[in-house]
Design a protein around this motif. Structure first.
Motif, PDB file in Angstrom:
ATOM      1  N   HIS A 247     -42.306  29.345 -22.704  1.00  0.00           N
ATOM      2  CA  HIS A 247     -41.467  30.169 -23.561  1.00  0.00           C
ATOM      3  C   HIS A 247     -40.821  31.285 -22.732  1.00  0.00           C
ATOM      4  O   HIS A 247     -41.505  31.948 -21.935  1.00  0.00           O
ATOM      5  CB  HIS A 247     -42.306  30.766 -24.702  1.00  0.00           C
ATOM      6  CG  HIS A 247     -41.476  31.406 -25.772  1.00  0.00           C
ATOM      7  ND1 HIS A 247     -40.965  32.669 -25.628  1.00  0.00           N
ATOM      8  CD2 HIS A 247     -41.048  30.955 -26.969  1.00  0.00           C
ATOM      9  CE1 HIS A 247     -40.263  32.984 -26.709  1.00  0.00           C
ATOM     10  NE2 HIS A 247     -40.291  31.944 -27.535  1.00  0.00           N
ATOM     11  N   PRO A 248     -39.521  31.498 -22.931  1.00  0.00           N
ATOM     12  CA  PRO A 248     -38.807  32.445 -22.057  1.00  0.00           C
ATOM     13  C   PRO A 248     -39.279  33.898 -22.179  1.00  0.00           C
ATOM     14  O   PRO A 248     -39.117  34.666 -21.232  1.00  0.00           O
ATOM     15  CB  PRO A 248     -37.349  32.316 -22.499  1.00  0.00           C
ATOM     16  CG  PRO A 248     -37.367  31.583 -23.799  1.00  0.00           C
ATOM     17  CD  PRO A 248     -38.622  30.785 -23.843  1.00  0.00           C
ATOM     18  N   THR A 249     -39.878  34.301 -23.291  1.00  0.00           N
ATOM     19  CA  THR A 249     -40.333  35.701 -23.372  1.00  0.00           C
ATOM     20  C   THR A 249     -41.861  35.825 -23.335  1.00  0.00           C
ATOM     21  O   THR A 249     -42.396  36.724 -22.698  1.00  0.00           O
ATOM     22  CB  THR A 249     -39.794  36.409 -24.635  1.00  0.00           C
ATOM     23  OG1 THR A 249     -40.268  35.713 -25.784  1.00  0.00           O
ATOM     24  CG2 THR A 249     -38.281  36.427 -24.642  1.00  0.00           C
ATOM     25  N   THR A 250     -42.587  34.906 -23.969  1.00  0.00           N
ATOM     26  CA  THR A 250     -44.052  35.022 -23.971  1.00  0.00           C
ATOM     27  C   THR A 250     -44.683  34.362 -22.749  1.00  0.00           C
ATOM     28  O   THR A 250     -45.860  34.593 -22.455  1.00  0.00           O
ATOM     29  CB  THR A 250     -44.668  34.359 -25.224  1.00  0.00           C
ATOM     30  OG1 THR A 250     -44.446  32.938 -25.137  1.00  0.00           O
ATOM     31  CG2 THR A 250     -44.045  34.885 -26.497  1.00  0.00           C
ATOM     32  N   ASN A 251     -43.917  33.497 -22.067  1.00  0.00           N
ATOM     33  CA  ASN A 251     -44.403  32.732 -20.903  1.00  0.00           C
ATOM     34  C   ASN A 251     -45.538  31.780 -21.245  1.00  0.00           C
ATOM     35  O   ASN A 251     -46.223  31.280 -20.348  1.00  0.00           O
ATOM     36  CB  ASN A 251     -44.850  33.671 -19.768  1.00  0.00           C
ATOM     37  CG  ASN A 251     -43.664  34.202 -18.989  1.00  0.00           C
ATOM     38  OD1 ASN A 251     -42.580  33.602 -19.035  1.00  0.00           O
ATOM     39  ND2 ASN A 251     -43.847  35.304 -18.288  1.00  0.00           N
ATOM     40  N   THR A 326     -31.813  28.857 -23.572  1.00  0.00           N
ATOM     41  CA  THR A 326     -31.604  30.167 -22.940  1.00  0.00           C
ATOM     42  C   THR A 326     -30.142  30.358 -22.532  1.00  0.00           C
ATOM     43  O   THR A 326     -29.816  31.302 -21.817  1.00  0.00           O
ATOM     44  CB  THR A 326     -32.496  30.301 -21.693  1.00  0.00           C
ATOM     45  OG1 THR A 326     -32.317  29.122 -20.886  1.00  0.00           O
ATOM     46  CG2 THR A 326     -33.950  30.406 -22.067  1.00  0.00           C
ATOM     47  N   ASN A 336     -33.492  31.070 -27.708  1.00  0.00           N
ATOM     48  CA  ASN A 336     -34.937  30.821 -27.592  1.00  0.00           C
ATOM     49  C   ASN A 336     -35.483  29.801 -28.595  1.00  0.00           C
ATOM     50  O   ASN A 336     -36.700  29.686 -28.762  1.00  0.00           O
ATOM     51  CB  ASN A 336     -35.739  32.123 -27.676  1.00  0.00           C
ATOM     52  CG  ASN A 336     -35.443  33.044 -26.501  1.00  0.00           C
ATOM     53  OD1 ASN A 336     -34.870  32.600 -25.504  1.00  0.00           O
ATOM     54  ND2 ASN A 336     -35.817  34.305 -26.617  1.00  0.00           N
ATOM     55  N   ASP A 363     -40.753  35.751 -33.963  1.00  0.00           N
ATOM     56  CA  ASP A 363     -41.169  36.573 -32.832  1.00  0.00           C
ATOM     57  C   ASP A 363     -42.639  36.406 -32.485  1.00  0.00           C
ATOM     58  O   ASP A 363     -43.049  36.572 -31.332  1.00  0.00           O
ATOM     59  CB  ASP A 363     -40.871  38.058 -33.107  1.00  0.00           C
ATOM     60  CG  ASP A 363     -39.361  38.316 -33.103  1.00  0.00           C
ATOM     61  OD1 ASP A 363     -38.636  37.453 -32.550  1.00  0.00           O
ATOM     62  OD2 ASP A 363     -38.924  39.345 -33.660  1.00  0.00           O
TER      63      ASP A 363
END
Lengths: 419, 201
Positions: A247-251, A326, A336, A363
């Motif tokens: 995931h691009p924000t949570t990794n 992305t 996302n 989110d």
């Protein structure tokens, strides 16, 4: 209903072959006796665990058209995408196009599973060209880029090709790790390869059979540090995952998983999972779809001990590649989101899948929507073949459009958006 | 590792995409007439219309297009090797393979000359079911898509292929045929080849 019926028949069937195999092994019976005892042989790998009371007629896996189908012969007019989107053939002539990886300079790499090549799609003099860069590979399904290095996962090993985009004519390979195929037999030996934000490579070692007690590094997701070559097992109880993305924000690592066969048309569901702690167990072979104990292996452990899927994807839909969107081309609400290629079923009586799905997350990482994005490959759900194309992987390229590989036709499509 | 270059232009495909509007959607991938014109070399060994006169040379007539194109692909890619066949496949393009495959699919398969032994005629159907032959090749063993039509195929060819599959030495589409062959008993291979080679239309 289908499921319940199949379960009881299966329990019976499972008990018998085990006995028959043992009995048949020491004394090889003469041909007439063998013909009279149809259950005496272990079944081929794909049939393992089948309900032994019935033999479906002309039930067979679909195979890619190895010589490919030219763009002009594809039924593009049946494809559907949401309003504002457009789908077109990006490149044809990529035999058995499987996984997609994108180089720093924009080169698109495409892998094979049954065939033995890795291709590079390059732009030259305004034309798109398919170039075979690796030949004679052993099921090189997994490909991933870290920096300017292409990593290729064959059935038993991972090799690195440094500075690949400058060496397409003569890539030099260096072994990262081998010994990744514990059985060297039929089964789920092909790999998916994903580059983690930690600089490590994540890959699957699938279950060697449809349903069986796996060994330590089977039915698992592993990772290897390409610098130290140290391996670690990060997830167990994963029957086979041929699609992973961070995931691009949570990794966090998200991955698709194929559920076992021969428990009926409607179960168990294939899965979308997320790894929240290292070493997490996802249930196989004891528990399917987070809530359904296996008819045989369920007695050894409960569903309570393993992590349920984030999303049940449907039975026999065969989820493969996933990527998070992305890019900057699609509308803001696609940011996302996850795209998921579904290869489609071969042994369900009514076929389903053969599409690209859109998965929307909130989110907190909860799935709020699971809806079709690219459909129309499926023409007749009772047909043989039922479809004219089979999505395998998805990748977002530099301009923000989405590539979709199709191994059946040896084609890569491009989905773009314009207001 | 062998590395070679294969570059294909997509310009022709894009040009041809316009033609898609004219031709029927369900057209075969290959062109039968183009394949017929190219098949002159093939029929020297595989017989007129692809009906082989030789037990060790496979009949190609009425072989599903995808199955035949896949075989040619396997020879070109050197996954299958044969001193006679390999050189012919080496320089064929995908389009040429599709054309040849479409042509041979369109030909009628003649009744086989092979006579099955009476005992094997009795054992054959049971073994074909037991070993999952009919599962993929269909109840009449005529194949479909990538799965070959083996009904009335040449005896020595069938025998050699089954033995090679069992020995894991015969290239396979997806592992299923190798997997299905691992359990074959040697004496049952003899029965199956004799039975299947004698099946008429």
């Amino acid at each position: 209903m289908v499921m319940k019926h199949a379960l009881s028949a299966l329990a019976l069937a499972l008990a018998m072959p085990a006995f028959a195999q043992q009995a048949a092994a020491p004394a090889a019976p003469a041909a007439p006796a063998a013909a009279a005892a149809p259950a005496a042989e272990p079944p081929p790998a794909w049939k393992q665990g089948i309900d032994g009371t019935t033999q479906p007629v002309t039930l067979h896996p679909f195979a890619p058209k190895m010589t490919g189908v030219a763009a002009k012969d594809l039924k593009m007019s049946t494809l559907k995408v949401p309003p504002g989107f457009k789908v077109e053939v990006w490149v044809d002539g990529v035999p058995e196009a499987r996984s997609l990886a994108i180089g720093q300079k924009g080169t698109v790499f495409v892998s094979n599973r049954n065939a033995k090549n890795v291709y590079a799609v390059i732009e030259k003099d305004g034309k798109r060209e398919v170039k075979t860069i690796l030949k004679g590979q052993n099921s090189p399904n997994g490909i991933a880029m870290i920096g300017d290095t292409l990593f290729v996962a064959e059935h038993d090993k991972i090799t690195r090709y440094d500075n690949i985009e400058s060496n397409l004519d003569n890539p030099k390979g260096e072994l990262v790790v081998d010994g990744l195929d514990p059985t060297n037999g039929p089964g789920h030996f092909w790999k998916f390869l994903a580059a983690g934000p930690d600089g490590k490579l994540y890959f699957n070692i699938g279950s060697p059979q449809n349903i069986t007690m796996p060994g330590y590094n089977q039915a698992a997701i592993l990772r290897v540090d390409p610098k130290t070559k140290q391996m670690e097992r990060v997830a167990t109880g994963v029957r086979n995952s041929v699609g992973m993305a961070f995931h691009p924000t949570t990794n966090k690592l998200w991955f698709t998983e194929h559920a076992r066969d021969w428990l009926g048309d409607d179960g168990p569901n294939d899965e979308l999972n997320v790894l929240t702690k290292e070493g997490e167990d996802f249930g196989f072979p004891f528990c399917h779809q987070g809530d359904t104990p296996d008819p045989e292996y369920g007695k050894y452990n409960t569903c309570a001990m393993s992590t349920p899927p984030v999303l049940k994807l449907g039975a026999h839909v065969a989820p493969l590649g996933i990527r998070f969107y992305t890019g900057n081309m699609f509308p803001a609400e696609y940011k996302n989101n996850m795209f998921m290629a579904r290869h489609g079923s071969w042994n369900r009586s009514t076929k389903q899948g053969y599409d690209v799905m859109r998965v929307v997350l909130d989110d907190s990482g909860k799935v709020t929507k699971y809806e079709p994005f690219l459909t129309g490959f499926l023409l007749d759900d009772k047909g043989d073949p039922p479809m004219w194309g089979r999505p395998v992987d998805v990748q977002v390229i530099g301009d923000g459009s989405l590539l979709v590989s199709d191994d059946y036709n040896g084609v890569v499509y491009r989905v773009s958006y314009a207001k | 590792m062998t590395i070679f270059k294969s570059v294909q232009s997509v310009a022709a495909a894009q040009l041809a995409a316009a033609a898609f509007l004219i031709f029927p959607v369900f057209a075969q991938a290959g062109d039968v007439e183009a394949g017929r014109a190219r098949a002159q070399t093939c029929v020297a060994c595989h017989g007129p219309g692809g009906n082989s006169p030789t037990s060790s040379v496979p009949t190609l007539a009425a072989q599903p297009e995808q199955a035949l194109a896949t075989m040619l692909y396997q020879f070109r890619e050197e996954n299958r090797k044969n001193p006679v066949m390999s050189p012919f496949a080496a320089n064929l393009s995908n389009t040429e393979m599709n054309d040849l495959a479409a042509y041979f699919e369109s030909e009628k398969r003649l009744a086989p000359k092979h006579q099955t032994k009476p005992a094997n005629l009795e054992l054959g159907p049971g073994l074909a079911k037991k070993y999952n032959c009919t599962q993929c090749h269909g109840p009449e063993l005529k194949g479909l898509q990538h799965i070959p039509n083996i009904r009335g195929q040449q005896h020595d060819y069938l025998l050699a292929q089954l033995q090679a599959f069992k020995a894991m030495k015969r290239a396979d589409m997806d592992g299923n045929m190798t997997s299905a062959s691992t359990g074959l008993k040697d004496e049952d291979i003899v029965v199956l080849a004799d039975y299947i080679a004698g099946l008429g239309n």
